[in-house]
Design a protein around this motif. Structure first.
Motif, PDB file in Angstrom:
ATOM      1  N   SER A 102      -3.493 -21.831  -5.277  1.00  0.00           N
ATOM      2  CA  SER A 102      -1.699 -22.122  -5.538  1.00  0.00           C
ATOM      3  C   SER A 102      -2.325 -22.749  -6.992  1.00  0.00           C
ATOM      4  O   SER A 102      -1.225 -21.838  -7.596  1.00  0.00           O
ATOM      5  CB  SER A 102      -1.722 -23.530  -4.637  1.00  0.00           C
ATOM      6  OG  SER A 102      -1.414 -23.651  -2.754  1.00  0.00           O
ATOM      7  N   THR A 125       3.080 -25.804  -6.027  1.00  0.00           N
ATOM      8  CA  THR A 125       3.969 -24.942  -4.856  1.00  0.00           C
ATOM      9  C   THR A 125       5.711 -24.833  -5.741  1.00  0.00           C
ATOM     10  O   THR A 125       5.876 -24.006  -5.372  1.00  0.00           O
ATOM     11  CB  THR A 125       4.345 -24.585  -3.745  1.00  0.00           C
ATOM     12  OG1 THR A 125       2.653 -24.921  -2.794  1.00  0.00           O
ATOM     13  CG2 THR A 125       4.803 -23.582  -2.833  1.00  0.00           C
ATOM     14  N   HIS A 167       5.759 -23.684  -9.016  1.00  0.00           N
ATOM     15  CA  HIS A 167       5.749 -22.189  -9.210  1.00  0.00           C
ATOM     16  C   HIS A 167       6.863 -21.589  -8.823  1.00  0.00           C
ATOM     17  O   HIS A 167       7.512 -21.031  -9.787  1.00  0.00           O
ATOM     18  CB  HIS A 167       4.652 -21.758  -8.000  1.00  0.00           C
ATOM     19  CG  HIS A 167       4.479 -20.519  -8.203  1.00  0.00           C
ATOM     20  ND1 HIS A 167       3.143 -19.704  -8.295  1.00  0.00           N
ATOM     21  CD2 HIS A 167       4.796 -19.473  -8.835  1.00  0.00           C
ATOM     22  CE1 HIS A 167       3.031 -18.430  -8.387  1.00  0.00           C
ATOM     23  NE2 HIS A 167       4.315 -18.066  -8.581  1.00  0.00           N
ATOM     24  N   LEU A 168       7.881 -22.138  -7.695  1.00  0.00           N
ATOM     25  CA  LEU A 168       9.202 -22.012  -7.372  1.00  0.00           C
ATOM     26  C   LEU A 168      10.077 -22.497  -8.561  1.00  0.00           C
ATOM     27  O   LEU A 168      11.455 -21.669  -8.537  1.00  0.00           O
ATOM     28  CB  LEU A 168       9.186 -22.633  -6.332  1.00  0.00           C
ATOM     29  CG  LEU A 168       9.172 -22.344  -4.210  1.00  0.00           C
ATOM     30  CD1 LEU A 168       9.237 -22.967  -3.496  1.00  0.00           C
ATOM     31  CD2 LEU A 168       9.079 -21.042  -4.208  1.00  0.00           C
ATOM     32  N   ARG A 210       5.666 -14.442  -6.954  1.00  0.00           N
ATOM     33  CA  ARG A 210       6.137 -15.714  -6.329  1.00  0.00           C
ATOM     34  C   ARG A 210       4.836 -16.826  -5.698  1.00  0.00           C
ATOM     35  O   ARG A 210       4.071 -16.069  -5.586  1.00  0.00           O
ATOM     36  CB  ARG A 210       7.047 -15.659  -5.327  1.00  0.00           C
ATOM     37  CG  ARG A 210       8.310 -14.447  -5.321  1.00  0.00           C
ATOM     38  CD  ARG A 210       9.521 -14.601  -3.951  1.00  0.00           C
ATOM     39  NE  ARG A 210      10.203 -16.027  -4.784  1.00  0.00           N
ATOM     40  CZ  ARG A 210      11.023 -16.307  -5.252  1.00  0.00           C
ATOM     41  NH1 ARG A 210      11.380 -15.383  -6.387  1.00  0.00           N
ATOM     42  NH2 ARG A 210      11.742 -17.488  -4.773  1.00  0.00           N
ATOM     43  N   LEU A 248       2.784 -21.589   0.059  1.00  0.00           N
ATOM     44  CA  LEU A 248       4.579 -22.223   0.774  1.00  0.00           C
ATOM     45  C   LEU A 248       3.841 -23.094   2.247  1.00  0.00           C
ATOM     46  O   LEU A 248       4.999 -24.618   1.923  1.00  0.00           O
ATOM     47  CB  LEU A 248       4.666 -20.996   1.106  1.00  0.00           C
ATOM     48  CG  LEU A 248       5.515 -20.127  -0.073  1.00  0.00           C
ATOM     49  CD1 LEU A 248       6.336 -19.405  -0.308  1.00  0.00           C
ATOM     50  CD2 LEU A 248       6.501 -21.687  -1.039  1.00  0.00           C
ATOM     51  N   ARG A 280       4.742 -26.754   3.335  1.00  0.00           N
ATOM     52  CA  ARG A 280       6.311 -27.307   4.102  1.00  0.00           C
ATOM     53  C   ARG A 280       5.315 -28.302   5.018  1.00  0.00           C
ATOM     54  O   ARG A 280       6.381 -28.818   5.534  1.00  0.00           O
ATOM     55  CB  ARG A 280       6.275 -25.742   5.084  1.00  0.00           C
ATOM     56  CG  ARG A 280       7.480 -26.007   5.657  1.00  0.00           C
ATOM     57  CD  ARG A 280       7.689 -24.681   6.911  1.00  0.00           C
ATOM     58  NE  ARG A 280       8.624 -24.951   7.807  1.00  0.00           N
ATOM     59  CZ  ARG A 280       9.634 -24.443   7.652  1.00  0.00           C
ATOM     60  NH1 ARG A 280       9.752 -23.416   7.768  1.00  0.00           N
ATOM     61  NH2 ARG A 280      10.471 -25.050   9.145  1.00  0.00           N
ATOM     62  N   SER A 338      13.339 -20.646   6.429  1.00  0.00           N
ATOM     63  CA  SER A 338      11.858 -19.554   5.720  1.00  0.00           C
ATOM     64  C   SER A 338      10.899 -21.201   5.581  1.00  0.00           C
ATOM     65  O   SER A 338      11.591 -21.886   4.878  1.00  0.00           O
ATOM     66  CB  SER A 338      11.834 -18.744   4.845  1.00  0.00           C
ATOM     67  OG  SER A 338      12.048 -19.136   3.445  1.00  0.00           O
ATOM     68  N   ASP A 339      10.056 -20.497   5.133  1.00  0.00           N
ATOM     69  CA  ASP A 339       9.443 -22.026   4.380  1.00  0.00           C
ATOM     70  C   ASP A 339       9.458 -22.204   3.208  1.00  0.00           C
ATOM     71  O   ASP A 339       9.722 -23.386   2.913  1.00  0.00           O
ATOM     72  CB  ASP A 339       7.750 -21.596   4.309  1.00  0.00           C
ATOM     73  CG  ASP A 339       6.748 -20.980   5.185  1.00  0.00           C
ATOM     74  OD1 ASP A 339       7.010 -21.834   6.462  1.00  0.00           O
ATOM     75  OD2 ASP A 339       6.292 -21.115   5.441  1.00  0.00           O
ATOM     76  N   GLU A 340       9.678 -21.121   2.436  1.00  0.00           N
ATOM     77  CA  GLU A 340      10.602 -21.443   1.082  1.00  0.00           C
ATOM     78  C   GLU A 340      11.493 -22.433   0.608  1.00  0.00           C
ATOM     79  O   GLU A 340      11.997 -23.067   0.153  1.00  0.00           O
ATOM     80  CB  GLU A 340      10.737 -19.613   0.290  1.00  0.00           C
ATOM     81  CG  GLU A 340      10.768 -20.093  -1.273  1.00  0.00           C
ATOM     82  CD  GLU A 340      10.969 -18.852  -1.818  1.00  0.00           C
ATOM     83  OE1 GLU A 340      12.093 -18.031  -3.085  1.00  0.00           O
ATOM     84  OE2 GLU A 340      10.380 -17.924  -1.938  1.00  0.00           O
ATOM     85  N   ASN A 341      12.877 -21.719   1.871  1.00  0.00           N
ATOM     86  CA  ASN A 341      13.863 -22.557   1.825  1.00  0.00           C
ATOM     87  C   ASN A 341      13.382 -23.754   2.282  1.00  0.00           C
ATOM     88  O   ASN A 341      14.563 -24.437   2.354  1.00  0.00           O
ATOM     89  CB  ASN A 341      14.823 -21.720   3.094  1.00  0.00           C
ATOM     90  CG  ASN A 341      14.889 -19.917   2.133  1.00  0.00           C
ATOM     91  OD1 ASN A 341      15.784 -20.345   1.355  1.00  0.00           O
ATOM     92  ND2 ASN A 341      15.597 -19.294   3.230  1.00  0.00           N
ATOM     93  N   LEU A 397      12.928 -25.320  -1.116  1.00  0.00           N
ATOM     94  CA  LEU A 397      14.379 -26.095  -1.837  1.00  0.00           C
ATOM     95  C   LEU A 397      15.188 -26.680  -1.739  1.00  0.00           C
ATOM     96  O   LEU A 397      15.376 -27.200  -2.134  1.00  0.00           O
ATOM     97  CB  LEU A 397      14.593 -24.373  -1.501  1.00  0.00           C
ATOM     98  CG  LEU A 397      13.410 -23.255  -2.537  1.00  0.00           C
ATOM     99  CD1 LEU A 397      14.136 -21.751  -2.731  1.00  0.00           C
ATOM    100  CD2 LEU A 397      13.217 -23.747  -4.344  1.00  0.00           C
TER     101      LEU A 397
END
Length: 217
Positions: free
Chosen positions: A7, A142, A145-146, A157, A163, A167, A183-186, A189
């Motif tokens: 990471s 992480t 990074h986002l 990304r 991610l 999460r 998703s993990d990203e959402n 966020l």
């Protein structure tokens, strides 16, 4: 702890690939340009080095999830945040800032790779195992990074495994899982307030949504 190195390496590689113009673009951190975020990463890397060099004899008081304290949404008045912005501007040339991150960041990465996961370290009046401390920082890397790529669609990304691990840790902090439709990203966020949920996401969150965002510090 196994996710720390990939990471952190991915985040540093993303910074190394930025153009000079990218440093002046907004980041995903409210009120910070990309250069301010990169300066914060330099400070983070220093914190990792300091903590790994600060052994403790006491029993651990926190684990990876407990390391994070949930607070209020920043109001922009934090003097340390203001100091970061001034320090970032003092570098002048973006390459100097990128060089400093590569220099200190590489050292932090090496120190983490050499650390005994069971060793106890002290930071912020807490005692953790080195493994838990470094696992907590996977979430830091992480999320940032986002933040770094929020307005830089050409930048790479975060790695998928980082991610997913972040999460899972955020769900431990929240005390409940995010909906499988996220998703993990959402999940990261929305869960940390980096963007507001859509109407469909808010409905899927249900009671969990009442406790969001989780502002970590």
């Amino acid at each position: 702890m196994d996710l720390f190195s990939p990471s952190w390496a991915a985040l540093r590689a993303a910074v190394a690939g930025l153009s000079d113009e990218d440093f002046s673009r907004p980041s995903g951190c409210r009120g910070w340009l990309v250069r301010d975020l990169v300066c914060h990463l330099v400070i983070d890397a220093q914190d990792v080095l300091i903590t790994l060099a600060t052994p403790a004899d006491a029993e651990p008081t926190r684990d990876a999830a407990g390391y994070w304290e949930v607070g209020a949404v920043p109001d922009g008045e934090d003097p340390l945040d203001a100091l970061t912005v001034r320090l970032a501007a003092a570098y002048g040339e973006p390459w100097l800032l990128a060089f400093h991150l590569d220099d200190v960041g590489s050292a932090a990465g090496r120190a983490a790779a050499l650390a005994d996961p069971s060793a106890r370290v002290s930071t912020r009046d807490q005692v953790l195992t080195a493994g838990d401390y470094l696992s907590a920082y996977v979430l830091e890397w992480t999320l940032h990074h986002l933040d770094l790529v929020a307005h830089l669609p050409h930048a790479p990304r975060p790695p998928a495994e980082g991610l997913a691990g972040s999460r899972a840790l955020l769900e431990r902090i929240a005390g409940a899982p995010f909906p499988a439709s996220f998703s993990d990203e959402n999940a990261l966020l929305v869960g940390t307030g980096r963007r507001s949920p859509t109407a469909a996401e808010a409905a899927a969150l249900g009671e969990l949504g009442a406790g969001l965002p989780l502002v970590l510090g």
